[in-house]
Design a protein around this motif. Sequence first.
Motif, PDB file in Angstrom:
ATOM      1  N   LEU A 161       0.824  -1.202   0.000  1.00 32.35           N
ATOM      2  CA  LEU A 161       0.000   0.000   0.000  1.00 32.35           C
ATOM      3  C   LEU A 161       0.861   1.256   0.000  1.00 32.35           C
ATOM      4  O   LEU A 161       0.569   2.231  -0.711  1.00 32.35           O
ATOM      5  N   ASN A 181      -7.918  -6.779  -4.085  1.00 32.94           N
ATOM      6  CA  ASN A 181      -8.277  -7.429  -2.828  1.00 32.94           C
ATOM      7  C   ASN A 181      -7.856  -6.534  -1.670  1.00 32.94           C
ATOM      8  O   ASN A 181      -6.675  -6.191  -1.540  1.00 32.94           O
ATOM      9  N   ASN A 182      -8.807  -6.162  -0.855  1.00 30.62           N
ATOM     10  CA  ASN A 182      -8.492  -5.277   0.267  1.00 30.62           C
ATOM     11  C   ASN A 182      -7.930  -6.089   1.423  1.00 30.62           C
ATOM     12  O   ASN A 182      -8.655  -6.575   2.291  1.00 30.62           O
ATOM     13  N   THR A 183      -6.620  -6.212   1.407  1.00 33.83           N
ATOM     14  CA  THR A 183      -5.919  -6.916   2.486  1.00 33.83           C
ATOM     15  C   THR A 183      -5.187  -5.930   3.390  1.00 33.83           C
ATOM     16  O   THR A 183      -4.305  -6.323   4.152  1.00 33.83           O
ATOM     17  N   ARG A 224      -6.571  -3.655   5.651  1.00 26.88           N
ATOM     18  CA  ARG A 224      -7.184  -3.255   6.921  1.00 26.88           C
ATOM     19  C   ARG A 224      -6.412  -3.843   8.097  1.00 26.88           C
ATOM     20  O   ARG A 224      -6.086  -5.032   8.113  1.00 26.88           O
ATOM     21  N   TYR A 268      -6.477   1.782   8.877  1.00 22.70           N
ATOM     22  CA  TYR A 268      -5.513   1.653   7.785  1.00 22.70           C
ATOM     23  C   TYR A 268      -4.277   2.469   8.113  1.00 22.70           C
ATOM     24  O   TYR A 268      -4.369   3.510   8.776  1.00 22.70           O
ATOM     25  N   VAL A 281      -9.113   2.928  -1.404  1.00 23.08           N
ATOM     26  CA  VAL A 281      -8.767   1.679  -0.703  1.00 23.08           C
ATOM     27  C   VAL A 281      -9.742   1.312   0.427  1.00 23.08           C
ATOM     28  O   VAL A 281     -10.210   0.167   0.475  1.00 23.08           O
ATOM     29  N   PRO A 282     -10.101   2.222   1.361  1.00 26.00           N
ATOM     30  CA  PRO A 282     -10.986   1.792   2.448  1.00 26.00           C
ATOM     31  C   PRO A 282     -12.469   1.723   2.059  1.00 26.00           C
ATOM     32  O   PRO A 282     -13.260   1.141   2.787  1.00 26.00           O
ATOM     33  N   THR A 307     -13.738  -1.914  -3.497  1.00 23.78           N
ATOM     34  CA  THR A 307     -12.863  -3.025  -3.873  1.00 23.78           C
ATOM     35  C   THR A 307     -12.543  -2.979  -5.367  1.00 23.78           C
ATOM     36  O   THR A 307     -12.032  -3.943  -5.924  1.00 23.78           O
TER      37      THR A 307
END
Length: 320
Positions: free
Chosen positions: A69, A129-131, A133, A155, A222-223, A226
């Motif tokens: 990120l 893919n939101n990995t 968090r 985040y 990002v937050p 997706t």
Amino acid sequence: MNTWYFLVQQTMFFSIPLLIVALGGMFSERSGIVNIALEGIMIMGAFSGILFINVMQSLRIGIQPQLLLLIACLIAAAVGVIVSMAHAYAAINMKADQVISGTAINMFAPAFAIFAARMIRSVQQIPFNNTFRIKSVPVLGDIPVIGPMFFRNTYITTYLGFLILIVSAIVLYKTRFGLRMRSCGEHPQAADSVGINVYKMRYAGVAISGALAGMGGLIFIVPTSTNFNASVAGYGFLALAVLIFGQWRPSRILFAAFFFGLMKTIASAYSGIPFLANLGIPNDIYKMIPYIATLIVLAFTSKNSMAPRAEGIPYDKGSR
């Protein structure tokens, strides 16, 4: 209490991008250049950052999510600088109307993002893919009350936003660079008379603005999603409202960002707040709240605006 934690966490997701982008606009306008192009720069930054994340995740390269990120943020910032240089050249060297120049970038950015995405992926959406968090920050997440609000379900970009705020305030008010930049936005002729290169300072202001706006575009996506669909939901324009409401000062911009972030949270996450969900108000009304709040705030604060005096006025070195 869980509802309160949820409200604070969601407000952070919406407020931090506003804070970062508005601070970027502050640097540009403090140097004397109006940057209406924040929306377009956000789109370009988000496009490049999300595309990088998508490619890296597709290749399944074992990069730690937080590092991935942060690298994406740097790429988004770099692209933001490149795009902003077009605005800087038009406004500084060509003496073009700064509003028109910024508007052109705002029109170009989503069209380019859609075209490029379709050329690369055949569709305009770029998923990821939101990995990223963070469920709980070690030690800090266990602090009563404060931990659940600020150090859980968060985040790393949240803390990056506060770091940028602190650095921005120090640079603007505690350094020679900041003093010179402010002088170029207030009285460029006087700055030039003591040996300050007004053109270079304005280029620097626009470059910083582009870097923060590009980063802010990625940090917004990002937050809250997706996938990237060539839009940042008008956040660049909302950041301009934050900038004006914040009177071009970091501390006030922080307050303004959280105010508008709260309005955006109510509009987007009202169903997770029992009191609001039970009111039976139509969904469209909630969606209008941030923009109605913007109109009301600007109507009452614009008269007392303390904008830099030379903002939006092209500087000609030969004129006095």
